[in-house]
Structures are given as C-alpha cells and as structure tokens.
Write a protein that holds these residues in place. Structure first.
Motif, PDB file in Angstrom:
ATOM      1  N   TRP A 175     -44.670  85.887 -42.221  1.00  0.00           N
ATOM      2  CA  TRP A 175     -44.870  85.707 -43.658  1.00  0.00           C
ATOM      3  C   TRP A 175     -45.696  84.449 -43.933  1.00  0.00           C
ATOM      4  O   TRP A 175     -46.627  84.457 -44.742  1.00  0.00           O
ATOM      5  CB  TRP A 175     -43.504  85.626 -44.349  1.00  0.00           C
ATOM      6  CG  TRP A 175     -43.494  85.985 -45.801  1.00  0.00           C
ATOM      7  CD1 TRP A 175     -44.569  86.039 -46.641  1.00  0.00           C
ATOM      8  CD2 TRP A 175     -42.360  86.337 -46.595  1.00  0.00           C
ATOM      9  NE1 TRP A 175     -44.174  86.390 -47.909  1.00  0.00           N
ATOM     10  CE2 TRP A 175     -42.825  86.581 -47.903  1.00  0.00           C
ATOM     11  CE3 TRP A 175     -40.997  86.450 -46.329  1.00  0.00           C
ATOM     12  CZ2 TRP A 175     -41.964  86.935 -48.936  1.00  0.00           C
ATOM     13  CZ3 TRP A 175     -40.141  86.811 -47.366  1.00  0.00           C
ATOM     14  CH2 TRP A 175     -40.615  87.049 -48.651  1.00  0.00           C
ATOM     15  N   HIS A 206     -43.176  81.445 -48.868  1.00  0.00           N
ATOM     16  CA  HIS A 206     -42.287  82.567 -48.550  1.00  0.00           C
ATOM     17  C   HIS A 206     -40.868  82.305 -49.033  1.00  0.00           C
ATOM     18  O   HIS A 206     -40.172  83.218 -49.486  1.00  0.00           O
ATOM     19  CB  HIS A 206     -42.288  82.832 -47.042  1.00  0.00           C
ATOM     20  CG  HIS A 206     -41.561  81.813 -46.246  1.00  0.00           C
ATOM     21  ND1 HIS A 206     -42.125  80.597 -45.907  1.00  0.00           N
ATOM     22  CD2 HIS A 206     -40.306  81.797 -45.739  1.00  0.00           C
ATOM     23  CE1 HIS A 206     -41.246  79.892 -45.210  1.00  0.00           C
ATOM     24  NE2 HIS A 206     -40.142  80.596 -45.097  1.00  0.00           N
ATOM     25  N   ALA A 235     -48.760  77.101 -48.808  1.00  0.00           N
ATOM     26  CA  ALA A 235     -48.697  78.330 -48.036  1.00  0.00           C
ATOM     27  C   ALA A 235     -47.495  78.330 -47.097  1.00  0.00           C
ATOM     28  O   ALA A 235     -46.864  79.371 -46.885  1.00  0.00           O
ATOM     29  CB  ALA A 235     -49.986  78.506 -47.235  1.00  0.00           C
ATOM     30  N   SER A 286     -47.778  83.075 -41.864  1.00  0.00           N
ATOM     31  CA  SER A 286     -49.130  83.331 -41.368  1.00  0.00           C
ATOM     32  C   SER A 286     -49.957  84.096 -42.398  1.00  0.00           C
ATOM     33  O   SER A 286     -51.149  83.812 -42.593  1.00  0.00           O
ATOM     34  CB  SER A 286     -49.053  84.114 -40.058  1.00  0.00           C
ATOM     35  OG  SER A 286     -50.334  84.425 -39.580  1.00  0.00           O
ATOM     36  N   LEU A 287     -49.327  85.058 -43.078  1.00  0.00           N
ATOM     37  CA  LEU A 287     -50.022  85.798 -44.137  1.00  0.00           C
ATOM     38  C   LEU A 287     -50.496  84.855 -45.230  1.00  0.00           C
ATOM     39  O   LEU A 287     -51.644  84.935 -45.696  1.00  0.00           O
ATOM     40  CB  LEU A 287     -49.091  86.866 -44.718  1.00  0.00           C
ATOM     41  CG  LEU A 287     -49.608  87.616 -45.952  1.00  0.00           C
ATOM     42  CD1 LEU A 287     -50.865  88.409 -45.610  1.00  0.00           C
ATOM     43  CD2 LEU A 287     -48.518  88.527 -46.519  1.00  0.00           C
ATOM     44  N   HIS A 288     -49.641  83.927 -45.647  1.00  0.00           N
ATOM     45  CA  HIS A 288     -50.014  82.982 -46.699  1.00  0.00           C
ATOM     46  C   HIS A 288     -51.090  82.013 -46.216  1.00  0.00           C
ATOM     47  O   HIS A 288     -51.950  81.594 -46.999  1.00  0.00           O
ATOM     48  CB  HIS A 288     -48.780  82.224 -47.184  1.00  0.00           C
ATOM     49  CG  HIS A 288     -47.802  83.096 -47.893  1.00  0.00           C
ATOM     50  ND1 HIS A 288     -46.462  82.791 -48.005  1.00  0.00           N
ATOM     51  CD2 HIS A 288     -47.957  84.293 -48.522  1.00  0.00           C
ATOM     52  CE1 HIS A 288     -45.843  83.744 -48.672  1.00  0.00           C
ATOM     53  NE2 HIS A 288     -46.724  84.665 -48.994  1.00  0.00           N
ATOM     54  N   TYR A 289     -51.037  81.643 -44.940  1.00  0.00           N
ATOM     55  CA  TYR A 289     -52.106  80.807 -44.384  1.00  0.00           C
ATOM     56  C   TYR A 289     -53.458  81.516 -44.491  1.00  0.00           C
ATOM     57  O   TYR A 289     -54.475  80.913 -44.829  1.00  0.00           O
ATOM     58  CB  TYR A 289     -51.828  80.486 -42.919  1.00  0.00           C
ATOM     59  CG  TYR A 289     -50.788  79.415 -42.672  1.00  0.00           C
ATOM     60  CD1 TYR A 289     -50.331  78.589 -43.701  1.00  0.00           C
ATOM     61  CD2 TYR A 289     -50.276  79.218 -41.402  1.00  0.00           C
ATOM     62  CE1 TYR A 289     -49.373  77.609 -43.474  1.00  0.00           C
ATOM     63  CE2 TYR A 289     -49.320  78.240 -41.147  1.00  0.00           C
ATOM     64  CZ  TYR A 289     -48.869  77.436 -42.187  1.00  0.00           C
ATOM     65  OH  TYR A 289     -47.937  76.471 -41.941  1.00  0.00           O
ATOM     66  N   ARG A 290     -53.467  82.817 -44.176  1.00  0.00           N
ATOM     67  CA  ARG A 290     -54.714  83.575 -44.240  1.00  0.00           C
ATOM     68  C   ARG A 290     -55.223  83.700 -45.679  1.00  0.00           C
ATOM     69  O   ARG A 290     -56.435  83.705 -45.927  1.00  0.00           O
ATOM     70  CB  ARG A 290     -54.518  84.952 -43.635  1.00  0.00           C
ATOM     71  CG  ARG A 290     -54.271  84.933 -42.131  1.00  0.00           C
ATOM     72  CD  ARG A 290     -53.906  86.319 -41.606  1.00  0.00           C
ATOM     73  NE  ARG A 290     -53.586  86.278 -40.187  1.00  0.00           N
ATOM     74  CZ  ARG A 290     -54.479  86.435 -39.214  1.00  0.00           C
ATOM     75  NH1 ARG A 290     -55.742  86.638 -39.529  1.00  0.00           N
ATOM     76  NH2 ARG A 290     -54.116  86.390 -37.945  1.00  0.00           N
ATOM     77  N   LEU A 291     -54.291  83.810 -46.630  1.00  0.00           N
ATOM     78  CA  LEU A 291     -54.685  83.984 -48.032  1.00  0.00           C
ATOM     79  C   LEU A 291     -55.030  82.664 -48.710  1.00  0.00           C
ATOM     80  O   LEU A 291     -55.954  82.601 -49.533  1.00  0.00           O
ATOM     81  CB  LEU A 291     -53.549  84.670 -48.797  1.00  0.00           C
ATOM     82  CG  LEU A 291     -53.233  86.114 -48.407  1.00  0.00           C
ATOM     83  CD1 LEU A 291     -51.990  86.593 -49.158  1.00  0.00           C
ATOM     84  CD2 LEU A 291     -54.403  87.033 -48.689  1.00  0.00           C
ATOM     85  N   LEU A 292     -54.290  81.594 -48.385  1.00  0.00           N
ATOM     86  CA  LEU A 292     -54.389  80.338 -49.133  1.00  0.00           C
ATOM     87  C   LEU A 292     -54.854  79.157 -48.292  1.00  0.00           C
ATOM     88  O   LEU A 292     -55.003  78.056 -48.821  1.00  0.00           O
ATOM     89  CB  LEU A 292     -53.024  80.006 -49.751  1.00  0.00           C
ATOM     90  CG  LEU A 292     -52.403  81.061 -50.658  1.00  0.00           C
ATOM     91  CD1 LEU A 292     -50.989  80.676 -51.044  1.00  0.00           C
ATOM     92  CD2 LEU A 292     -53.258  81.268 -51.903  1.00  0.00           C
TER      93      LEU A 292
END
Length: 306
Positions: free
Chosen positions: A19, A37, A33, A21-27
C-alpha cells in the motif's frame, strides 16, 4: 518479500508495504505517501463503524457520531497517521465483523454464497495480509464469547447450518489466499519469514517483556484505555455495563459488540509485550456501544445533528 534498508524485513506480512509503495508511485517518496495508508484505513473503518451502527438500529445522527468516536479517540488519532500496519489490520477485522453481524442478526438463512460471505472472506484476507494470525483470533474470540453466553438461542437451526457450511468454504478460500503469498515467501526466504515473523515477532514478544519493562498481566489494558479512549471514556463503562445487562435480551447486538470489544483484551491479557494499541481492534465496537448508550441516555445540553 518486503525489504527495509536493503535487508529482508519479516516483521509483518506485505500489505502495508504494498500500500505504501502504491502511494510512493502516485505521490513520490514523501512523508505523506508513507503515512497515507493509515489515514485511509482509519477513514474506511469509520464508514464501516457507521454502517454497523445503522445495522444495529441507530439513526443517521448517532451512527455518524459512532464513526466520529472512532476517529477522535486518542489512540486512533495517534495510529491513524503513522506508517505501521495496525490500521489496515483493523480495517480488515472490522470488515469481517460487519459480515459476521449479518449472520448473527439476520432473521432469514443466508443463501450461499451471499454477499456477506464475501465480505467476511475479504476482511479476513485484508487483516491477515496486514498483520498475520491476529486477523483470525479477534473475530473468533468475539464469536466464542457470544455463543458461550447465548448458547442454543444464538442462531436458528437454519442459520447454524448455513453458518457451518459457509465457515468451511470460507476457511478454504482464506487459506488459499494466504498460501498464494505465504508459500512462495517461505520458499524464497528458506523458512525465515515464519521463523522470524512468527517466532520472534509473535511468540517471543508474548513470553518476553518489551525492553524488560514491568509486566502487569491481565489488568494493564483496563487502565490504559482510560487514557487512550479519551475523550469518550465517560461513556465507556456505563455503555459496557448496559450491554452486559442486555446479554439475554431479544436484541443480540449488544452482546455481539461486547464480545468484539472484549476479544483484544482477552487475546493480549497475558501477552508480555504490552502496548496500548494492541486493543485497538476493539475500538470500533466500543464506539458503537458508547453511542448506543448515549442515544438512550441523552446528555443535558448536548445535541448531535448532521
């Protein structure tokens, strides 16, 4: 298999890392980030708390307040913004309990596989992938307490039959979902994920006090909740007492909430690593119990509206 500073990290299963990692990719790799989560899981748990309160007969105003009680409790304010696995765990457990409530309170036998069956399965998978076996223990202990008190009157024969069949199906599905990640992770780490993740971070913490500090078996959490359920603690004890008094009434919801709230206390009563957030999985139930009591015992000079 999660990494931290170039080393395997076996503290928790991978959901929190995925989760983040997803925010790192988006933000981007930012503090926001890393923490997001926890905040999202806390807000989603508030929505589930609202849904549970509504299912148990509270009107929209009091159900909204139940979500607010959850969000504004001191321990939630702390853990709802930190980069750890607890809020995804609680989201999964609360989702599981939302589905199980329908099995207990539903008047008609549920047709397989009903949507609430899939809600329970999804909640169990989320909770396990967040923090491991605790996902199973809290709902299990909550149900055992409920059935121990209500016994034969807990469910109708048709409900027992449906619940038994769905339990077997659910165990197969959840085990398969866990194994889909767990077996490759164990093979890749030559069993170290289990030896360290369970052996050191679960078993060893249970038999060794954290940082060799003073250990108070059984009663620690009854004192600590006076601080960390603030500012709603004044409603806590009358709400619990009122729910216990109704344990044999036709309304099963009070005892079900009480069992859910009590489950983390029982699971961690003699666990030597005592941390305040260990009982957080019971806070959504306490929030609904508190507003349930407040709605029936209006406080002078206080009105809630949406």
């Amino acid at each position: 298999v999660p990494y931290f500073n170039g080393q395997y990290r076996f503290d928790k299963p991978p959901l929190t890392y995925w989760w983040m990692s997803l925010h790192y990719r988006l933000l981007g790799v930012t503090e926001l980030a890393a923490r997001l989560h926890s905040a999202l899981a806390a807000w989603l748990t508030a929505l589930l708390t609202y849904s549970i309160a509504r299912r148990m007969g509270q009107d929209k105003n009091w159900a909204c307040l139940a979500g607010l009680v959850w969000l504004s409790s001191l321990q939630v304010l702390i853990h709802g913004r930190v980069a750890v696995a607890d809020m995804p765990l609680i989201l999964g457990i609360t989702l599981s309990m939302r589905g199980l409530i329908e099995y207990i309170l539903g008047d008609q036998p549920l047709k397989p596989p009903g949507r609430w069956f899939w809600v329970v399965v999804a909640g169990q998978c989320i909770a396990f992938y967040a923090k491991g076996p605790l996902a199973f223990f809290v709902p299990l202990v909550a149900l055992l307490l409920f059935f121990a008190v209500r016994r034969k009157e807990a469910l109708t024969p048709a409900q027992w039959k449906r619940a038994g069949a769905d339990t077997l199906h659910g165990l197969v599905l959840v085990t398969a979902a866990v194994a889909a990640w767990g077996i490759p992770a164990l093979l890749r780490t030559q069993g170290a994920y289990f030896d360290v993740g369970i052996g050191e971070h679960v078993v060893e913490r249970g038999i060794s006090s954290f940082n060799d500090r003073f250990y108070i078996p059984g009663v620690y959490y009854f004192f600590i909740i006076l601080i960390f359920f603030s500012p709603w603690v004044s409603a806590l004890f009358p709400a619990v007492r009122h729910a216990w008094q109704q344990r044999h009434s036709s309304d099963k919801s009070a005892l079900l909430l009480l069992g859910w709230a009590a489950a983390p206390f029982i699971v961690f009563a003699f666990y030597k690593t005592q941390l305040p957030h260990y009982i957080l999985p019971g806070y959504p139930a306490l929030a609904v119990l508190a507003t349930r009591w407040m709605s029936r015992h209006p406080q002078p000079g206080i009105q809630w509206s949406v």
